[in-house]
Design an enzyme around this catalytic site. Structure first.
Site, short mmCIF file in Angstrom:
data_model
loop_
_atom_site.label_atom_id
_atom_site.label_comp_id
_atom_site.label_asym_id
_atom_site.label_seq_id
_atom_site.Cartn_x
_atom_site.Cartn_y
_atom_site.Cartn_z
CE LYS A 1 -4.45 0.96 0.24
NZ LYS A 1 -5.55 0.09 -0.25
P1 NAD Z 1 -12.88 7.68 -2.68
O1 NAD Z 1 -11.84 8.69 -2.43
O2 NAD Z 1 -13.37 7.49 -4.08
O3 NAD Z 1 -14.16 7.93 -1.76
C1 NAD Z 1 -14.05 8.08 -0.38
C2 NAD Z 1 -15.40 8.53 0.15
O4 NAD Z 1 -15.35 8.54 1.58
C3 NAD Z 1 -15.78 9.94 -0.27
O5 NAD Z 1 -17.16 9.99 -0.57
C4 NAD Z 1 -15.49 10.77 0.97
O6 NAD Z 1 -16.27 11.93 1.03
C5 NAD Z 1 -15.85 9.78 2.04
N1 NAD Z 1 -15.25 10.09 3.34
C6 NAD Z 1 -13.98 10.43 3.62
N2 NAD Z 1 -13.83 10.65 4.93
C7 NAD Z 1 -15.04 10.41 5.49
C8 NAD Z 1 -15.53 10.46 6.80
N3 NAD Z 1 -14.74 10.80 7.81
N4 NAD Z 1 -16.85 10.16 7.00
C9 NAD Z 1 -17.66 9.82 5.98
N5 NAD Z 1 -17.24 9.75 4.72
C10 NAD Z 1 -15.95 10.06 4.48
O7 NAD Z 1 -12.29 6.30 -2.11
P2 NAD Z 1 -12.71 4.83 -2.50
O8 NAD Z 1 -11.76 4.35 -3.53
O9 NAD Z 1 -14.16 4.76 -2.74
O10 NAD Z 1 -12.33 4.05 -1.16
C11 NAD Z 1 -13.24 3.96 -0.06
C12 NAD Z 1 -12.81 2.82 0.83
O11 NAD Z 1 -12.79 1.61 0.08
C13 NAD Z 1 -11.40 2.94 1.43
O12 NAD Z 1 -11.38 2.34 2.70
C14 NAD Z 1 -10.56 2.13 0.46
O13 NAD Z 1 -9.35 1.68 1.04
C15 NAD Z 1 -11.51 0.99 0.18
N6 NAD Z 1 -11.23 0.26 -1.04
C16 NAD Z 1 -11.19 0.90 -2.25
C17 NAD Z 1 -10.95 0.16 -3.40
C18 NAD Z 1 -10.95 0.78 -4.76
O14 NAD Z 1 -10.88 0.03 -5.74
N7 NAD Z 1 -11.06 2.08 -4.91
C19 NAD Z 1 -10.69 -1.22 -3.30
C20 NAD Z 1 -10.77 -1.84 -2.05
C21 NAD Z 1 -11.04 -1.08 -0.93
#
Ligand code: NAD
Length: 492
Positions: free
Chosen positions: A178
């Site tokens: 990561k």
């Molecule tokens: P992103 O940046 O696209 O979206 C993040 C979202 O979380 C946004 O809507 C933001 O406003 C919201 N957010 C941030 N802080 C917050 C808080 N304190 N309270 C409420 N909402 C909050 O990110 P993403 O890619 O959608 O990732 C989201 C989660 O999924 C993370 O934990 C990431 O590690 C995990 N994840 C993502 C992927 C991927 O393919 N993008 C894969 C596996 C896991």
């Protein structure tokens, strides 16, 4: 000036914050939560976890943020401790080889880079980036890249470890890694973000590579950022190597070598598993209600795909605030709104609610898809749901987990639930290596098979040991790694 024995300088100087209560005392002095003399109360802060009691501001970039959010770094719970604890829980049930557990309890490589970037105004800013490689015994290191002000080495260690488990559970030939840069992207222009991404990639040098360590999108990063990484990386290799390096990142735009279905893959995987859970429990998703925390890549895709199943989105929370509409929120319409306005706040077809009310909303399914440590011993008591499907990494801490178990709330754990992203990243990597392009139908079909196979393995393990799915998922992952280490032995 002293208030409650604390000087203003103390506050600005990021004093340790022990309890939320302390802040309440501090700021309720002004008669309204979070209101300082001369400031305007415009909403809830989601960065600093102090929720509705801190002062927040809306800078020119348009994203609302607490003035003191940096102070909350000290309040952050340690995700790495939680991840290590989970390994111990699995070890207690299946007595894995102790030497192998010693290896898996550590990360293999940790890189911290400090690098200069010239800002639009001509000033130079020093920034800090991380890449942690947890384990590569099953294949090249693999894992996302996060841009967030609260990123630190412990968080990246934890997320790298989770990636190793995820690849192992889903039977894909990758290890875990990561990375991240400690920035808030809203503080930078598009051009500055490009320079930051490229300079970070350059600083990582050969510590990433198509057969060695392959980044992908995560919080606040996207296909555009991946395209810049790709371009920077291939610009530093010999010309005759360039087209052999296109798989140095996954989650690229389609035109630059990305895969069909990668953008929605994590959300799609979550929905495949929710469907499977519903089928196994004789639960009808048509008309079922759900709420989503985080409306970025993962959360918005889950919401849009659940809409296609006939389920009803009741509440959504993101960094700007939380909204509720018991009649249902149209996920596609909300996605359009968020694209335009940067967050869910002020969405006209729902009413604003506070964080506690959001968590307490009565729905069938809750999909946390934002940041870690959202479901704790305290907040797990508020939930009024049947299933938590963890789109985010590490959204539930071990104490929160205990409460969910006691309250008989089902959980599809993160390392299984959000593995659709890394599965389709693997498909993208394969397509690049073979110069192939698969259509969406093929990607979705293969994703479905891989993620459901993984679910079956986890379920079988849970039944065998009579344990929860999270512990079972860890056992599946560690067992696979144990076999590999046992077969190969430890060099020399
Ligand atoms: P992103 O940046 O696209 O979206 C993040 C979202 O979380 C946004 O809507 C933001 O406003 C919201 N957010 C941030 N802080 C917050 C808080 N304190 N309270 C409420 N909402 C909050 O990110 P993403 O890619 O959608 O990732 C989201 C989660 O999924 C993370 O934990 C990431 O590690 C995990 N994840 C993502 C992927 C991927 O393919 N993008 C894969 C596996 C896991």
């Amino acid at each position: 000036m002293k208030k409650n024995g604390r000087s203003k300088k103390d506050r600005a100087g990021l004093i340790p914050i022990t309890t939320t209560k302390e802040w309440k005392l501090l700021y309720f002095q002004h008669g309204r939560p979070g209101l300082e003399e001369g400031s305007e109360f415009i909403g809830l802060c989601r960065y600093c976890e102090l929720r509705d009691i801190c002062a927040i501001s809306k800078p020119e970039s348009g994203v609302w943020r607490c003035k003191y959010y940096k102070a909350s770094v000290r309040k952050k719970t340690n995700l790495y401790e939680n991840v290590t604890r989970q390994l111990e829980i699995a070890e207690d049930i299946v007595h894995f080889d102790r030497d192998i557990c010693k290896i898996l309890a550590e990360t293999m490589n940790e890189l911290i880079v400090h690098f200069p970037v010239k800002m639009d105004d001509g000033n130079v800013k020093m920034l800090t980036g991380y890449r942690v490689q947890h384990n590569n015994s099953l294949g090249p290191y693999k894992g996302g890249l996060r841009f967030h002000p609260l990123v630190d080495i412990d968080e990246i260690r934890a997320l790298a470890t989770l990636m190793t488990w995820k690849s192992a559970i889903t039977n894909i030939p990758f290890g875990g890694a990561k990375g991240g840069i400690q920035i808030d992207p809203v503080d930078f222009s598009f051009e500055e973000l490009e320079k930051i991404t490229r300079r970070f990639t350059f600083a990582l040098g050969n510590n990433i590579g198509p057969e060695y360590d392959i980044p992908a999108p995560d919080v606040n990063t996207n296909p555009q950022i991946m395209a810049w990484i790709l371009d920077t990386y291939i610009s530093t290799v010999a010309p005759n190597e360039r087209n052999r390096c296109i798989h140095v990142v996954t989650g690229k735009p389609i035109e630059s070598g990305g895969s069909q279905g990668r953008n929605k893959a994590t959300g799609q995987g979550v929905v495949f598993l929710i469907e499977k859970w519903a089928k196994d429990h004789g639960f009808n998703l048509k008309g079922a209600t759900y709420m989503v925390q985080g409306f970025g890549n993962v959360g918005s895709w889950v919401a849009r795909l659940m809409k296609k199943k006939g389920s009803k989105l009741i509440a959504v929370e993101d960094v700007t605030g939380a909204i509720l509409n018991k009649e249902g929120i149209d996920a596609d319409d909300l996605a359009e709104y968020v694209k335009e306005h940067g967050g869910v706040l002020d969405y006209p077809k729902a009413k604003p609610i506070n964080h506690e009310n959001f968590l307490g909303t009565k729905v069938d399914i809750f999909i946390p898809a934002a940041l870690e440590n959202q479901i704790t011993a305290e907040t797990a008591e508020l939930l009024n749901v049947k299933l938590v499907a963890e789109g985010a990494n590490g959204p539930t801490d071990p104490e929160g987990d205990k409460v969910l178990q006691r309250r008989k709330i089902d959980v599809i754990p993160d390392i299984l639930c959000n593995s659709g992203g890394v599965i389709v990243s693997y498909f993208e990597w394969l397509q690049n290596k073979r110069s192939e392009f698969w259509d969406l139908e093929e990607v979705d079909r293969k994703l479905h098979k891989k993620i459901i196979d993984a679910y079956e393995r986890v379920l079988e393990t849970a039944k065998k040991f009579r344990i929860d799915l999270r512990t079972a998922a860890h056992i599946v992952a560690i067992s696979r790694l144990e076999i590999v280490y046992t077969e190969r032995g430890i060099f020399p």
